[in-house]
Scaffold this motif. Structure first.
Motif, PDB file in Angstrom:
ATOM      1  N   UNK A  67      10.748  20.211   8.043  1.00 13.35           N
ATOM      2  CA  UNK A  67      10.334  18.680   8.391  1.00 13.35           C
ATOM      3  C   UNK A  67       9.125  18.183   7.653  1.00 13.35           C
ATOM      4  N   UNK A  68       8.332  19.400   7.177  1.00 15.34           N
ATOM      5  CA  UNK A  68       7.007  18.742   6.525  1.00 15.34           C
ATOM      6  C   UNK A  68       7.274  18.261   5.108  1.00 15.34           C
ATOM      7  N   UNK A  69       6.498  17.138   4.823  1.00 15.34           N
ATOM      8  CA  UNK A  69       6.925  16.352   3.900  1.00 15.34           C
ATOM      9  C   UNK A  69       5.597  16.301   2.585  1.00 15.34           C
ATOM     10  N   UNK A  70       5.848  16.358   1.421  1.00 12.82           N
ATOM     11  CA  UNK A  70       4.669  16.025   0.431  1.00 12.82           C
ATOM     12  C   UNK A  70       4.480  14.587   0.396  1.00 12.82           C
ATOM     13  N   UNK A  71       3.633  14.040   0.410  1.00 10.61           N
ATOM     14  CA  UNK A  71       3.496  12.628  -0.022  1.00 10.61           C
ATOM     15  C   UNK A  71       2.521  12.272  -1.221  1.00 10.61           C
ATOM     16  N   UNK A  72       2.955  11.200  -2.220  1.00 11.43           N
ATOM     17  CA  UNK A  72       2.096  11.250  -3.282  1.00 11.43           C
ATOM     18  C   UNK A  72       0.697  10.464  -2.862  1.00 11.43           C
ATOM     19  N   UNK A  73      -0.377  10.297  -3.661  1.00 16.29           N
ATOM     20  CA  UNK A  73      -1.465   9.533  -3.531  1.00 16.29           C
ATOM     21  C   UNK A  73      -1.172   8.101  -3.316  1.00 16.29           C
ATOM     22  N   UNK A  74      -0.243   7.680  -4.065  1.00 18.24           N
ATOM     23  CA  UNK A  74       0.196   6.111  -3.832  1.00 18.24           C
ATOM     24  C   UNK A  74       0.903   5.879  -2.501  1.00 18.24           C
ATOM     25  N   UNK A  75       1.347   6.816  -2.026  1.00 19.58           N
ATOM     26  CA  UNK A  75       2.136   6.747  -0.599  1.00 19.58           C
ATOM     27  C   UNK A  75       1.052   6.782   0.469  1.00 19.58           C
ATOM     28  N   UNK A  76       0.056   7.676   0.276  1.00 19.75           N
ATOM     29  CA  UNK A  76      -0.732   8.001   1.172  1.00 19.75           C
ATOM     30  C   UNK A  76      -1.929   6.556   1.236  1.00 19.75           C
ATOM     31  N   UNK A  77      -2.019   6.031  -0.054  1.00 20.35           N
ATOM     32  CA  UNK A  77      -3.072   4.835   0.078  1.00 20.35           C
ATOM     33  C   UNK A  77      -2.232   3.689   0.826  1.00 20.35           C
ATOM     34  N   UNK A  78      -0.790   3.563   0.559  1.00 21.65           N
ATOM     35  CA  UNK A  78      -0.065   2.574   0.980  1.00 21.65           C
ATOM     36  C   UNK A  78      -0.043   2.558   2.404  1.00 21.65           C
ATOM     37  N   UNK A  79       0.271   3.831   3.069  1.00 22.04           N
ATOM     38  CA  UNK A  79       0.455   4.183   4.310  1.00 22.04           C
ATOM     39  C   UNK A  79      -1.168   3.719   5.090  1.00 22.04           C
ATOM     40  N   UNK A  80      -2.023   3.985   4.391  1.00 24.66           N
ATOM     41  CA  UNK A  80      -3.244   3.661   4.982  1.00 24.66           C
ATOM     42  C   UNK A  80      -3.727   2.272   5.256  1.00 24.66           C
ATOM     43  N   UNK A  81      -3.367   1.664   4.068  1.00 27.95           N
ATOM     44  CA  UNK A  81      -3.655   0.323   3.953  1.00 27.95           C
ATOM     45  C   UNK A  81      -2.927  -0.657   4.846  1.00 27.95           C
ATOM     46  N   UNK A  82      -1.544  -0.081   5.194  1.00 26.61           N
ATOM     47  CA  UNK A  82      -0.672  -0.731   6.167  1.00 26.61           C
ATOM     48  C   UNK A  82      -0.980  -0.354   7.562  1.00 26.61           C
TER      49      UNK A  82
END
Ligand SMILES: [Zn+2]
Length: 204
Positions: A67-82
């Motif tokens: 169930x571990x994921x790797x997320x892109x830099x873009x995903x992480x930034x979007x996740x934090x921004x929202x």
């Protein structure tokens, strides 16, 4: 709130998988009621992985066997921004190799792990077929899930995370409609969100 099972985008142009390299592990979560191991061992630093782009390019999420994921830099930034919640770890992973090499020479990814929280599946509005009788009503341990044909999250038990592992069926990640909105707003790839009611799973 609507809930979805978060899955790899099989056959999509950005289908992406990863394999941890020389991983070290620590014990994963155990059930607070019966002490059973709930998750596979947790991957700990040094975090190194190889990525496989199975479509045309790397996606914003990479999946492995657990169930571990790797997320892109873009995903992480979007996740934090929202200001979404439920993913932890969030440490950069050293990408040793990308297959094929042309897919993305400078890919940056972060480990993202989801936890259990408090959220349960509503057994009356879900079809989860088990073999054996569970001896723990928290984790339903002692019985093995054989088949899932639709499940409904018991919303009063939802502890507010946007990605979580539900109690009652620990082999999937559930995401809220806020993750769907994130995907739409930022155009995130390799994220397939299946409404939990339409989710089907069979023990391989
Ligand atoms: Zn238990």
């Amino acid at each position: 709130m609507r809930f979805f099972v978060l899955q790899i985008g099989v056959g999509s142009s950005h289908e992406t998988a990863f394999v941890p390299l020389e991983p070290s592990f620590k014990e994963g979560l155990t059930c607070p009621a019966c002490g059973r191991a709930l998750t596979e061992k947790e991957w700990i630093p040094p975090l190194r992985a190889e990525l496989w782009a199975r479509g045309e390019a790397l996606g914003d999420v990479a999946f492995a066997s657990g169930l571990d994921l790797l997320i892109s830099e873009r995903f992480l930034e979007a996740w934090r921004a929202e200001k979404l919640s439920g993913l932890h770890g969030l440490k950069e992973v050293e990408i040793r190799k990308v297959h094929p090499e042309s897919a993305a020479p400078h890919a940056r990814y972060h480990l993202a792990m989801a936890g259990y929280g408090m959220t349960q599946i509503d057994p009356k509005r879900s079809r989860v077929v088990r073999e054996g009788e569970p001896d723990c009503l928290q984790c339903m341990g002692g019985a093995e899930v054989m088949l899932v044909e639709g499940m409904t999250i018991d919303e009063p038990t939802w502890s507010g995370e946007d990605v979580f592992v539900p109690w009652g069926f620990g082999a999937c990640l559930v995401a809220t409609e806020r993750v769907l909105a994130l995907q739409d707003k930022y155009g995130l790839t390799n994220v397939t969100l299946v409404p939990t009611e339409a989710f089907a799973w069979k023990r391989p």
